[in-house]
Enzyme design. Structure first.
Site, PDB file in Angstrom:
ATOM      1  N   GLY A  11      60.165 -22.554 -20.959  1.00  0.00           N
ATOM      2  CA  GLY A  11      57.945 -22.734 -21.523  1.00  0.00           C
ATOM      3  C   GLY A  11      57.817 -24.255 -21.344  1.00  0.00           C
ATOM      4  N   GLU A 168      40.416 -17.978 -30.903  1.00  0.00           N
ATOM      5  CA  GLU A 168      40.063 -17.731 -29.630  1.00  0.00           C
ATOM      6  C   GLU A 168      39.731 -16.253 -29.234  1.00  0.00           C
ATOM      7  OE1 GLU A 168      42.640 -20.529 -27.483  1.00  0.00           O
ATOM      8  OE2 GLU A 168      41.176 -21.702 -26.320  1.00  0.00           O
TER       9      GLU A 168
HETATM   10  P1  NAD Z   1      46.479 -23.387 -36.696  1.00  0.00           P
HETATM   11  O1  NAD Z   1      47.415 -23.369 -38.113  1.00  0.00           O
HETATM   12  O2  NAD Z   1      46.318 -24.307 -36.067  1.00  0.00           O
HETATM   13  O3  NAD Z   1      45.465 -22.569 -37.227  1.00  0.00           O
HETATM   14  C1  NAD Z   1      45.760 -20.591 -38.750  1.00  0.00           C
HETATM   15  C2  NAD Z   1      44.968 -20.583 -39.689  1.00  0.00           C
HETATM   16  O4  NAD Z   1      45.642 -19.363 -40.434  1.00  0.00           O
HETATM   17  C3  NAD Z   1      44.792 -22.125 -40.145  1.00  0.00           C
HETATM   18  O5  NAD Z   1      42.777 -22.632 -40.743  1.00  0.00           O
HETATM   19  C4  NAD Z   1      45.125 -21.701 -41.906  1.00  0.00           C
HETATM   20  O6  NAD Z   1      44.223 -21.952 -42.939  1.00  0.00           O
HETATM   21  C5  NAD Z   1      44.949 -19.896 -41.920  1.00  0.00           C
HETATM   22  N1  NAD Z   1      45.970 -19.241 -42.900  1.00  0.00           N
HETATM   23  C6  NAD Z   1      46.325 -20.036 -43.073  1.00  0.00           C
HETATM   24  N2  NAD Z   1      47.203 -19.273 -44.400  1.00  0.00           N
HETATM   25  C7  NAD Z   1      45.869 -18.042 -43.595  1.00  0.00           C
HETATM   26  C8  NAD Z   1      45.553 -17.062 -45.341  1.00  0.00           C
HETATM   27  N3  NAD Z   1      47.219 -16.144 -45.884  1.00  0.00           N
HETATM   28  N4  NAD Z   1      44.950 -16.248 -44.710  1.00  0.00           N
HETATM   29  C9  NAD Z   1      43.744 -16.678 -44.292  1.00  0.00           C
HETATM   30  N5  NAD Z   1      43.755 -17.810 -43.316  1.00  0.00           N
HETATM   31  C10 NAD Z   1      45.153 -18.346 -43.258  1.00  0.00           C
HETATM   32  O7  NAD Z   1      47.631 -22.242 -36.409  1.00  0.00           O
HETATM   33  P2  NAD Z   1      46.553 -21.883 -34.409  1.00  0.00           P
HETATM   34  O8  NAD Z   1      45.496 -21.082 -34.856  1.00  0.00           O
HETATM   35  O9  NAD Z   1      47.826 -21.043 -34.139  1.00  0.00           O
HETATM   36  O10 NAD Z   1      47.396 -23.306 -33.783  1.00  0.00           O
HETATM   37  C11 NAD Z   1      49.063 -23.453 -34.268  1.00  0.00           C
HETATM   38  C12 NAD Z   1      48.999 -24.829 -32.747  1.00  0.00           C
HETATM   39  O11 NAD Z   1      48.525 -24.958 -31.500  1.00  0.00           O
HETATM   40  C13 NAD Z   1      47.926 -25.770 -33.531  1.00  0.00           C
HETATM   41  O12 NAD Z   1      48.023 -27.561 -33.374  1.00  0.00           O
HETATM   42  C14 NAD Z   1      46.888 -26.293 -32.020  1.00  0.00           C
HETATM   43  O13 NAD Z   1      46.030 -26.519 -31.981  1.00  0.00           O
HETATM   44  C15 NAD Z   1      47.035 -25.187 -31.809  1.00  0.00           C
HETATM   45  N6  NAD Z   1      46.162 -24.494 -30.192  1.00  0.00           N
HETATM   46  C16 NAD Z   1      45.683 -25.629 -29.358  1.00  0.00           C
HETATM   47  C17 NAD Z   1      44.942 -24.186 -28.798  1.00  0.00           C
HETATM   48  C18 NAD Z   1      44.127 -24.716 -27.816  1.00  0.00           C
HETATM   49  O14 NAD Z   1      43.638 -26.442 -27.466  1.00  0.00           O
HETATM   50  N7  NAD Z   1      42.740 -24.397 -27.061  1.00  0.00           N
HETATM   51  C19 NAD Z   1      45.071 -22.998 -29.283  1.00  0.00           C
HETATM   52  C20 NAD Z   1      45.438 -21.844 -29.837  1.00  0.00           C
HETATM   53  C21 NAD Z   1      46.672 -22.986 -30.174  1.00  0.00           C
END
Ligand code: NAD
Length: 393
Positions: A11, A168
């Protein structure tokens, strides 16, 4: 004699380590091997677009064989089964065992299911090209089925988690579903599209003005947000919520969080909640002959308690630091400390909208400029790796 550099994962972190190390080290000085479970380098930051068919697979799944052709990097397509740092050995699913002088763990993260009953079994995830293709096929099939049976579960799509991945993805669904419905003879008004977030707001940590903007933009296009309510169970055709209610659906895409790769945790190197702890040079704090890149590592900025977020832009920069540090360690030269540059956070909200905070000043962007910046960052990455390829001797 040539030293063995073994890189687990192709990756962002793994590929950039390989290319940077090769930029500095000749084939006589180091044999570089990359092990990856897929034959492709996957641009996972764009999977939400693949999941709705807004992008072709070959735009996000780049052949590692082609990328590494002529670069004196060995490629092994296999799945890592166990890492044994005490023996300096790695076992692969094929039964092959690889040994190393320097190991780089760059295996990314895994979806966290938090032990929620039925979730792993019945939900879809978005961690690979295969996952994204499955989501796309499944949604098309469900809308097709709905056109015949009018079963509400088939007309209901739930995204679990309102972090960047979930937002997204829901933006892409909002843009794609009207066309898909039209093609299948279904009225889009009959479709329910939910984003369920356990926290009080979507996009925790993002500027509140931009969060509001994202919410309004997506609601206008048919998304219903349920915030402050956690998903507690998934059955084949229903999602249960903490407030006792449930949603009838045959489609839950789970984007509720990530955790360290289990292989890293099981290897015996020092970890903090499943992710390897590293020093300023990105060496394992327990095993200096092991470097760790990307989501497999947990990196704390100097003097701070919160680690850097697990993002692609950090993974690639970690790969570059590690590539250089492998060279420096072989030559007995000073290694460089990991000092990432943050270009900002860019989130698409479908095809024509987005939000972004840029640079140290946290400049805010919304709408088409943010959307274009997101596209530009994708192109910037591809240009960057191509630039590195041409530098490799
Ligand atoms: P995340 O952990 O950031 O978000 C997960 C969300 O799910 C949280 O808001 C959490 O409260 C919610 N959640 C958890 N348990 C839940 C439940 N039982 N029911 C409902 N909601 C629940 O995960 P992600 O969005 O996959 O991101 C992972 C990482 O990747 C982060 O650091 C993020 O910044 C990064 N990312 C960045 C981009 C970008 O820069 N465009 C895009 C995707 C991911």
């Amino acid at each position: 004699m040539s030293k063995q550099v073994l890189i687990l994962g192709g990756g962002y972190g793994g590929l950039l380590t390989a290319l940077t190390a090769r930029k500095h080290l000749s084939a006589e000085e180091a044999t570089i091997t990359v092990v990856n479970r897929f034959p492709t380098h996957q641009i996972i930051t764009e999977l939400h677009r693949l999941a709705v068919g807004n992008l072709k697979e070959n735009n996000v799944a780049l052949s590692l064989d082609k990328l590494l052709k002529g670069k004196d990097v060995n490629l092994v397509i296999d799945t890592v089964e166990a890492i044994k740092p005490e023996d300096k050995r790695v076992t692969l699913a094929s039964g092959e065992t690889l040994s190393y002088d320097v190991l780089v763990m760059a295996l990314g993260s895994e979806t966290a299911f938090f032990g929620i009953p039925g979730l792993q079994e019945h939900s879809f995830t978005l961690k690979s090209v295969n996952d994204a293709n499955k989501v796309r096929r499944h949604v098309e099939e469900r809308i097709e089925a709905y056109s015949k049976t009018k079963n509400k579960a088939d007309a209901t799509i739930v995204v679990g988690g309102g972090g960047l991945t979930g937002i997204e993805l829901v933006g892409e669904f909002a843009d794609m579903l009207p066309t898909l419905c039209r093609n299948k003879g279904v009225d889009f008004k009959e479709i329910s599209l939910y984003c369920v977030e356990a926290g009080p707001s979507i996009l925790a940590g993002f500027n509140p003005e931009l969060v509001e903007r994202a919410k309004t933009s997506l609601e206008k296009r048919g998304v219903t947000f349920l915030t402050g309510v956690a998903i507690t169970e998934m059955k084949e055709k229903s999602v249960s919520l903490k407030d006792g209610s449930s949603i009838e659906t045959s489609t839950l895409v789970w984007t509720g969080g990530v955790q360290g790769n289990a292989l890293v945790g099981a290897s015996g190197i020092e970890c903090n909640r499943g992710r390897a702890t590293v020093n300023a040079f990105l060496q394992s704090t327990s095993h200096p002959d092991v470097f760790v890149a990307g989501d497999s590592a947990v990196v704390f900025p100097t003097g701070q308690e919160r680690p850097y977020p697990p993002t692609a832009q950090l993974a690639w920069q970690m790969g570059e630091t590690i590539g250089y540090n492998i060279f420096a360690s072989f030559k007995g030269a000073p290694m460089e400390e990991f000092n990432p540059v943050f270009s900002g956070t860019l989130a698409s909200l479908g095809r024509k909208d987005g939000i972004a905070t840029l640079g140290a000043s946290q400049t805010r962007l919304k709408g088409m400029p943010a959307s274009l910046m997101k596209e530009a960052s994708h192109i910037r990455y591809l240009t960057h790796i191509n630039g590195l390829f041409s530098l490799v001797h």
